[in-house]
Scaffold this active site. Structure first.
Site, mmCIF file in Angstrom:
data_model
loop_
_atom_site.group_PDB
_atom_site.id
_atom_site.type_symbol
_atom_site.label_atom_id
_atom_site.label_comp_id
_atom_site.label_asym_id
_atom_site.label_seq_id
_atom_site.Cartn_x
_atom_site.Cartn_y
_atom_site.Cartn_z
ATOM 1 C CE1 TYR A 50 -28.286 -60.539 -1.810
ATOM 2 C CE2 TYR A 50 -26.309 -59.981 -0.567
ATOM 3 C CZ TYR A 50 -27.476 -60.700 -0.687
ATOM 4 O OH TYR A 50 -27.850 -61.568 0.305
ATOM 5 C CG ASP A 109 -25.218 -51.876 0.943
ATOM 6 O OD1 ASP A 109 -24.263 -52.028 1.742
ATOM 7 O OD2 ASP A 109 -25.920 -52.813 0.529
ATOM 8 C CE LYS A 139 -20.139 -58.500 2.231
ATOM 9 N NZ LYS A 139 -20.325 -59.916 2.147
HETATM 10 C C1 PLP Z 1 -23.373 -54.499 -0.660
HETATM 11 C C2 PLP Z 1 -23.952 -55.513 0.277
HETATM 12 N N1 PLP Z 1 -24.951 -55.174 1.099
HETATM 13 C C3 PLP Z 1 -25.495 -56.039 1.961
HETATM 14 C C4 PLP Z 1 -25.038 -57.323 2.032
HETATM 15 C C5 PLP Z 1 -25.655 -58.281 3.002
HETATM 16 O O1 PLP Z 1 -24.773 -58.517 4.041
HETATM 17 P P1 PLP Z 1 -24.914 -59.857 4.931
HETATM 18 O O2 PLP Z 1 -24.525 -60.994 4.061
HETATM 19 O O3 PLP Z 1 -23.973 -59.606 6.070
HETATM 20 O O4 PLP Z 1 -26.321 -59.935 5.375
HETATM 21 C C6 PLP Z 1 -23.984 -57.736 1.215
HETATM 22 C C7 PLP Z 1 -23.486 -59.116 1.277
HETATM 23 O O5 PLP Z 1 -22.704 -59.569 0.480
HETATM 24 C C8 PLP Z 1 -23.435 -56.811 0.294
HETATM 25 O O6 PLP Z 1 -22.447 -57.145 -0.530
#
Ligand code: PLP
Length: 484
Positions: free
Chosen positions: A166, A268, A296
């Site tokens: 994700y 990521d 985060k």
């Molecule tokens: C690995 C990863 N990338 C991107 C995101 C997206 O982040 P946001 O919810 O701040 O848009 C998340 C959200 O849980 C994530 O776990």
């Protein structure tokens, strides 16, 4: 502790415990139920993000300090969810709260740059061995922006992501997150399956999907799309299907393949960054991407995102041809300043956002990184995480429950499946009935986990050994009742 072989679960007992615990949850949390009723009349599903809902209804929260969070009915929990892993600093860390208190009375938004943004970018550069950094407001924006930069840099259009990963909610990546069995395709050449209605098929064609932890499959897929892949986007640990670490040597091989194929490797690090280690997964695994995305935990609880990496790649935000003098020409889009092959005449990659570098986010981020998540915070985070994992594993062993406990740094979970999960296809075998009973049993006794088996606990600098031991003891009483 004696290790017992895994026993067959008594399904009737599990069902009874599950039903009883859900009824107890309803009895303890009537105000949350009432608020959801009201919320549904104002917001689809009654929540601001569809991730926030679960059956029978989510807890509405009122207050949080340190490792504790309190719902609107006044029930207090030791929080192991920590806002989907946002809060390695813990709730309202005094240093973060003080930074916000200093900043808030002096203007909350300028859309002119602030000095804190330089200091925060410098801090991130240091931790991640990066040349340049830019800010955004969420993980979604960070991956969206990094992908555009990779496309601008390579002049290619396809993005390769991994099944089960994700990366936020923009169209390019909302693909093959947890695809249904009937749609997912061959294990070594998965289909690109949209995870939402509303994603244009034309976008889907640009997202290539590979299985995690399978270097040979990745090599073959890259060969199929030779010279077309702009970016390989990977969560170094798949933290959106429980906890799935990379197999030894895997990230190194992904790095090699990205280089061989001229694709920009994007880590990521939205969940791993400044959580696994001071320098995130980059430091933890010793593999360097071309770009990385953060969000985060870097803000200590405020909305924030960032991406950064190699100067050569990041410079396309200034100019595609690398000429430094062009930075001021053509406004944000760099259009119409010189001949270019891009339709419309763009000479740079647009990276924009009213709230980027917002003074509140920058102040909170700076306090989080320079005062809270300093190098000396990590040994204790790791020690507590090992304690929680080994405590849970001992219980699984003693009572012969089908599952294993796992953590990578301060993030972990119990995976309720006997075999090690190495990719999404193994994750589908998780025992969801067992997980659901476990979740409600713990929450009813003051231990809050993320409300889904695809997420994991995150420890913060404000968790204590007593918090961790309470988690272990509560799990033990669940296992005992289930097995007696
Ligand atoms: C690995 C990863 N990338 C991107 C995101 C997206 O982040 P946001 O919810 O701040 O848009 C998340 C959200 O849980 C994530 O776990």
């Amino acid at each position: 502790m004696t290790v017992t072989r895994e026993r067959a679960l008594d399904r009737d007992r599990l069902r009874r415990i599950g039903e009883r615990e859900e009824a107890a949850y309803r009895a303890r949390t009537p105000r949350s139920a009432a608020l959801l009723e009201r919320a549904r009349r104002a917001m689809p599903l009654g929540v601001a993000s569809s991730f926030q809902t679960y059956d029978p209804y989510p807890l509405f929260m009122a207050d949080a300090h340190g490792s504790r969070i309190t719902d609107v009915d006044g029930n207090e929990y030791v929080d192991f969810d920590m806002a989907f892993g946002v809060l390695a600093a813990g709730h309202s860390h005094p240093a973060v709260a003080a930074a916000l208190q200093r900043r808030a009375p002096n203007g909350t938004c300028y859309t002119f740059p602030v000095e804190d943004s330089i200091a925060l970018a410098e801090e991130i550069k240091l931790r991640f061995g990066a040349d340049l950094v830019r800010f955004s407001n969420s993980g979604t924006e960070a991956t969206m922006d990094a992908i555009r930069v990779a496309r601008g840099y390579t002049g290619r259009e396809k993005v390769l992501k991994f099944e089960g990963g994700y990366h936020g909610h923009h169209d390019d990546v909302l693909v093959s997150i947890q695809p249904p069995r009937e749609a997912m395709g061959e294990p070594d050449a998965p289909n690109s399956v949209p995870a939402s209605a509303g994603i244009p098929l034309s976008r889907l064609a640009e997202t290539v999907v590979a299985p995690f932890n399978q270097p040979d499959a990745l090599e073959a897929i890259l060969e199929t799309h030779r010279d077309q892949v702009a970016a390989i986007l990977i969560e170094p640990v798949q933290f959106n299907i429980g906890v799935v670490p990379p197999l030894p040597g895997y990230l190194e091989r992904v790095r090699e393949l990205a280089t061989e194929h001229g694709a920009v490797l994007i880590f990521d690090e939205v969940k791993t960054g400044v959580v696994l280690a001071y320098g995130g997964a980059y430091e933890y695994f010793g593999v360097k991407p071309d770009l990385f995305c953060l969000a985060k935990s870097i803000g200590g609880g405020v909305p924030i995102g960032a991406f950064g990496g190699r100067a050569e790649v990041m410079r396309v935000i200034e100019t595609l041809d690398g000429s430094p003098g062009a930075a001021r020409a053509g406004g944000a889009f760099g259009t119409g300043t010189e001949a270019t092959t891009i339709p419309g005449g763009a000479t740079r990659v647009a990276h924009l956002g009213t709230f980027n570098g917002n003074p509140l986010s920058m102040a909170a981020g700076l306090a989080t990184l320079t005062e809270v998540l300093t190098r000396d915070a990590y040994p204790e985070l790791h020690r507590l995480a090992e304690r929680l994992t080994s405590g849970c594993q001992a219980i699984l062993d003693e009572f012969g429950l089908p599952g294993y406990a796992i953590n990578v740094g301060p993030k972990g979970c119990v995976m309720f499946t006997p075999e090690r999960v190495t990719s999404y296809r193994d994750f589908i075998g998780l025992d969801s009935e067992l997980w659901t009973a476990f979740f409600f049993y713990l929450v009813n006794r003051g231990i809050l986990l993320p409300p889904g088996p695809d997420d994991q606990w995150t420890l913060s600098v404000q968790h204590t050994e007593a918090d961790v031991d309470r988690h272990i003891e509560t799990f033990a009483s669940f296992a005992k009742e289930l097995s007696s």
